[in-house]
Scaffold this motif. Structure first.
Motif, PDB file in Angstrom:
ATOM      1  N   ILE A   1       0.820  -1.221   0.000  1.00  0.00           N
ATOM      2  CA  ILE A   1       0.000   0.000   0.000  1.00  0.00           C
ATOM      3  C   ILE A   1       0.852   1.269   0.000  1.00  0.00           C
ATOM      4  CG2 ILE A   1      -2.095  -1.001   0.990  1.00  0.00           C
ATOM      5  CD1 ILE A   1      -1.133   0.177   3.723  1.00  0.00           C
ATOM      6  N   SER A   2       2.131   1.173   0.352  1.00  0.00           N
ATOM      7  CA  SER A   2       3.006   2.338   0.192  1.00  0.00           C
ATOM      8  C   SER A   2       4.446   1.868   0.156  1.00  0.00           C
ATOM      9  CB  SER A   2       2.793   3.360   1.309  1.00  0.00           C
ATOM     10  OG  SER A   2       3.336   2.903   2.516  1.00  0.00           O
ATOM     11  N   TYR A   3       5.309   2.714  -0.369  1.00  0.00           N
ATOM     12  CA  TYR A   3       6.714   2.319  -0.489  1.00  0.00           C
ATOM     13  C   TYR A   3       7.628   3.512  -0.629  1.00  0.00           C
ATOM     14  CZ  TYR A   3       6.058   3.071  -5.546  1.00  0.00           C
ATOM     15  OH  TYR A   3       5.786   3.622  -6.775  1.00  0.00           O
ATOM     16  N   ASN A   4       8.881   3.280  -0.381  1.00  0.00           N
ATOM     17  CA  ASN A   4       9.944   4.267  -0.585  1.00  0.00           C
ATOM     18  C   ASN A   4      11.184   3.453  -0.922  1.00  0.00           C
ATOM     19  OD1 ASN A   4      11.761   6.318  -0.564  1.00  0.00           O
ATOM     20  ND2 ASN A   4      11.320   7.019   1.520  1.00  0.00           N
ATOM     21  N   LEU A   5      11.523   3.398  -2.185  1.00  0.00           N
ATOM     22  CA  LEU A   5      12.513   2.434  -2.662  1.00  0.00           C
ATOM     23  C   LEU A   5      13.483   3.077  -3.636  1.00  0.00           C
ATOM     24  CD1 LEU A   5       9.906  -0.321  -3.581  1.00  0.00           C
ATOM     25  CD2 LEU A   5      11.557  -0.534  -1.718  1.00  0.00           C
TER      26      LEU A   5
END
Lengths: 249, 249
Positions: free
Chosen positions: A179-183
């Motif tokens: 549902i969310s990410y920071n990659l």
């Protein structure tokens, strides 16, 4: 028995995640000949090794996934170590402090049956992570590849019962999503080869029932020891659970 | 004619990407009644609107994708504007400076036939970007969805000839891949609904021949005006080309 030894390294310069394969080589040399040969011949990797950095201090972390590995690698070999010789650089790295964690496997699997695990997980990939699928490297956190990797690693190091099953894998995929990410992508360098990989955070929401939720949480709890994806014995795919997992205290 | 007007906003506080839909409403009210009705009835969106921030200064950027839109929206309406009234907040926003860019469409399409475009592109998604696929929001930069979106937008605003073709789309996907990225998810809020989206950078490597490469570069050049993905008329999907595109100077 799941075990983990965190060895804080003294005054290391010029270090990076890529160097963990050199530490892997050094540790293999320290193991009793017969056990090393057994690991090599059976292609078993009931351990993972990675470098991590916290508050500007680098640590070498070795996790083990069965009794033998814990007893021979952690207890008999690494717990007594105060320095490591890195042949490639002709360099001695000193160990300042060692922290050992050991968790009986039963505690994790029992918690799986009882607990009300979190329906939202937050996972941090702390070292470069990648998968292989159809001959190609995949450097996105595909949930199917993550679950499949964790189940297969679990089975390889397990003496009793197998977890991997294509139908269960389908259920896990149907019942959860990112549902969310920071990659960000990053290369892991291994013997001159640059492997495309990623690091960063993802948040997973589980919409399936409590049993599936328990299984997903247990898999990631296990992943703290096994790592996820390819080359986890050489420094790739180390994870931390920011939210979720199985509370075994 | 592709056109773009960048209006620097004076002393705006409490502003965010989400607010662009309010500016969209304000601009629609300024258009000649007949043209506004025509846009509304035909569901045509030969323009994109977004807010962006550079050196701590917010700008409202309106891009147009055909002659009529350039003439009516940019030349006749916005080029004369010195303030915008935001009904929702009962607030007047003053415009400090306006920069207008206009590029004849022919220059871009001609460049496509002649030029040796870059085989590596770097694209920055500067406002929240998302796609719809099989009824679900997709908030990863899937190349197939990106190319498909750009081709369809191109066709909607084009008077001559159509670009979209499933076989060509397949060719573009086969002949290119993402080789690195730095991305995070973010919600775009629109009338109380939170749309999952992403911002950040991707690098694309083209392995196909020069014709496919030219087409991909042209699509992104076009994407600087059209935006990419859903709700690009309301502030989502604005891109910048960091590397690549069609050099029309």
């Amino acid at each position: 028995m799941f075990g983990k030894i965190t060895m804080k390294l003294r005054d290391v310069k010029d270090i990076s995640y890529n160097k963990s394969s050199l530490f892997h080589g050094a540790i293999m040399e320290l193991l009793p000949y017969e056990y090393g040969k057994q690991l090599h011949l059976s292609q078993l990797r009931p351990y993972s090794i990675h470098l991590e950095k916290e508050n500007d201090i680098w640590s070498l972390v070795v996790a083990t996934m069965n009794e033998d590995a814990y007893s021979i690698i952690v207890e008999q070999t690494l717990s007594k170590l105060d320095k490591i010789y890195i042949k490639h650089d002709d360099e001695i790295v000193y160990i300042d402090e060692k922290i050992i964690n050991a968790v009986p496997k039963k505690l994790i699997t029992r918690a799986f049956y009882n607990s009300e695990t979190s329906k939202v997980l937050e996972i941090r990939f702390i070292t470069p992570t990648a998968f292989k699928s159809k001959g190609d490297y995949v450097f996105f956190p595909d949930l199917r590849l993550i679950y499949q990797s964790l189940m297969k690693k679990f089975d390889v190091s397990s003496d009793d019962g197998f977890l991997f099953d294509p139908d269960i894998l389908d259920e896990l995929c149907r019942g959860s999503k990112i549902i969310s990410y920071n990659l960000r992508s990053i290369y892991f360098q291994l013997e001159g080869v640059k492997i495309p990989a990623f690091t960063g955070n993802i948040k997973i929401k589980i919409t399936a029932n409590q049993t599936i939720s328990n299984l997903i949480n247990m898999l990631f709890e296990y992943g703290k020891y096994s790592g996820v994806g390819i080359k986890s014995s050489l420094g790739m795919g180390a994870i931390k659970i920011i939210k979720g997992g199985i509370n075994i205290e």
